[in-house]
Design an enzyme around this catalytic site. Sequence first.
Site, PDB file in Angstrom:
ATOM      1  CG  HIS A 123       2.926  -6.681  -5.596  1.00 48.48           C
ATOM      2  ND1 HIS A 123       1.676  -7.105  -5.207  1.00 48.48           N
ATOM      3  CD2 HIS A 123       3.790  -7.143  -4.658  1.00 48.48           C
ATOM      4  CE1 HIS A 123       1.778  -7.782  -4.072  1.00 48.48           C
ATOM      5  NE2 HIS A 123       3.054  -7.820  -3.718  1.00 48.48           N
ATOM      6  CD  GLU A 125      -2.160  -4.656  -2.739  1.00 50.30           C
ATOM      7  OE1 GLU A 125      -1.452  -5.285  -1.945  1.00 50.30           O
ATOM      8  OE2 GLU A 125      -2.513  -3.475  -2.555  1.00 50.30           O
ATOM      9  CB  CYS A 189      -2.347  -2.955   5.045  1.00 49.64           C
ATOM     10  SG  CYS A 189      -2.700  -4.075   6.333  1.00 49.64           S
TER      11      CYS A 189
HETATM   12  S1  SF4 Z   1      -3.783  -7.624   5.935  1.00 52.18           S
HETATM   13 FE1  SF4 Z   1      -2.735  -5.948   4.914  1.00 52.18          FE
HETATM   14  S2  SF4 Z   1      -0.744  -6.748   4.305  1.00 52.18           S
HETATM   15 FE2  SF4 Z   1      -2.073  -8.465   4.749  1.00 52.18          FE
HETATM   16  S3  SF4 Z   1      -2.939  -9.058   2.791  1.00 52.18           S
HETATM   17 FE3  SF4 Z   1      -4.360  -7.660   3.790  1.00 52.18          FE
HETATM   18  S4  SF4 Z   1      -3.811  -5.687   3.001  1.00 52.18           S
HETATM   19 FE4  SF4 Z   1      -2.115  -7.010   2.539  1.00 52.18          FE
END
Ligand code: SF4
Length: 578
Positions: A123, A125, A189
């Site tokens: 991924h 990220e 998150c």
């Molecule tokens: S808000 Fe959360 S899910 Fe969305 S891009 Fe940022 S870290 Fe990723």
Amino acid sequence: MKIIIAKTAGFCMGVRRAVEMALDAPSRHSNPIFTYGPLIHNPQVLELLEEKGVHIIRDIPETGDGTVLIRAHGVPPSVKTDLRQAGFTVIDATCPRVIKVQTIIRKHAQKGYAVIIIGDRDHPEVTGLLGFAGDRGYVAGNLEELASLPAFDKAILVAQTTLNTRLFEDVKSWVQMHHPDYECFHTICDSTAERQAEVRKIAGQVDALIVVGGCSSGNTQRLAEISRRSGIPTFHIETEADLDFKALSGAETIGITAGASTPNWIINRVVRAVERVPSQNGAGVMRAVFTLQQTLLMTNVYVAAGAGCLCYTCAALMKIPNILPHAWVAMLYVLSMHTLNNLTGLKSDRYNDPDREAFYHRHRLFLICLAMSSGAMGLLIACTQGAMPFLVLLMMSVLGLSYNLRLIPERFMMAGYSRIRDIPGSKTILIAVAWGMVTSALPAMSSGRSLEPAVMVVFLWSTGLAFVRTAFFDILDMQGDRIVGKETIPILLGEARSIRMLRTLLLLFVFMPVCSGVIGVFPPLGYGLAVCPAVMLLLVNIHENGFMLPGIRLEFLVESLFILAGAVTLLFGVLLRS
Ligand code: SF4
């Protein structure tokens, strides 16, 4: 059939921010515009960005010019350096929550900690996070991979922001047991955790769950996985075209959720398609009701009826007799202008309301004739009410017709505005004022009572309600409008501020008729009419809390507010007569 839409469905904060930055980039930064890798895992959004001139680069050329946008997932620091050295301007749309994880990693790596990232090693990220760990970074996709890592003197664990929360809980228990000195950072998150928790909750209330999002979107796949594990039929679709109506036809309650990279306009299209399930597979009353609602809304007959009812209410508040011609003028004007507006606004309907777009393409000629003939009939009736109402309506019609026309040649253009519609926020304000004029000012004018306090208050009240109605729809259509470059008031103010503004206005409109009743400016009907803004306030609050997304039913409900005003007026009339 009942539809439950997840409150958390759709763009998360980080993705929304990145998409908005990408949409704004062509007008704000040096072109050409690129994103480093696909901005999000959603093919429809990527296609759209390509159309808007935002291209993808996957490798860094030796030299280049223009602007490169870093997507929400982030990149290793070396990528930004290389892009700048190649000659690009870099704009960073890395999600602030990802930046927080990058900061934790960098800080600990510099202090000599090993950094274990729990996540998908392919991924982007995770690739970006690894870049911040230098040579101290490790990735584990599951407990087995974690157990196979060497033991470190000191180490931290972080999670990919979209990791399955249950997996990270298992990881933490394992670490506590085997390496209690390792430090675990809960970096999943909130938006991911809430989305997953809501899927678990909804799964217990529905017969089938639709998960909308790109096939390669990891967080969408995880939502579908969680739903499947709870044992209900789960359909992971990218757009409404993938819906299996036959498989859904047996479900009495259908849940809809969506990944963090799914725009609202795709969810809306799915909602509207699912709303059609009874009309495709079911029979009887539900089918007839749905088709009737849809036809009334698309032809603008329902909104015109609402204008007629509002005019009837305003006339009753102002104690104007013989309201029928005025109500007809209001209905015909609104029918004409809204149909013309829809005919010229097909570009944004492509995103916000594809059914309407298809309807307007199919019946274009009929709808043009309907708009023109209703406009002409409205003028004819206004003519019978006196010279002033006729002239004012004529001016308003000309203004409405010229709304989309280029009025100033390009070379004389000031501040980039050559059409009325180019003026930011003009649509919302002009529609509201036009409603106020035809529902209250024109009837008052023709009975020679233009400057009375009751007339002023009624004008403000009806214009305000029409403003709230239009602005609320603009909030629902924000993502589609943004794509086609429409600058509505919610786009200028932002969603949260627009909702606050609507709430304040609605409170004012609840008290306005009541206070006017108390001081004798309005008849007792004023007390009863407070119910209309109060119901709208309730709808706005429900929407703000994420319980509703646009669909025919919501649109019908909002448009029914003016019908409600008419019904309250009729009821008061009957009660006071008896
Ligand atoms: S808000 Fe959360 S899910 Fe969305 S891009 Fe940022 S870290 Fe990723």
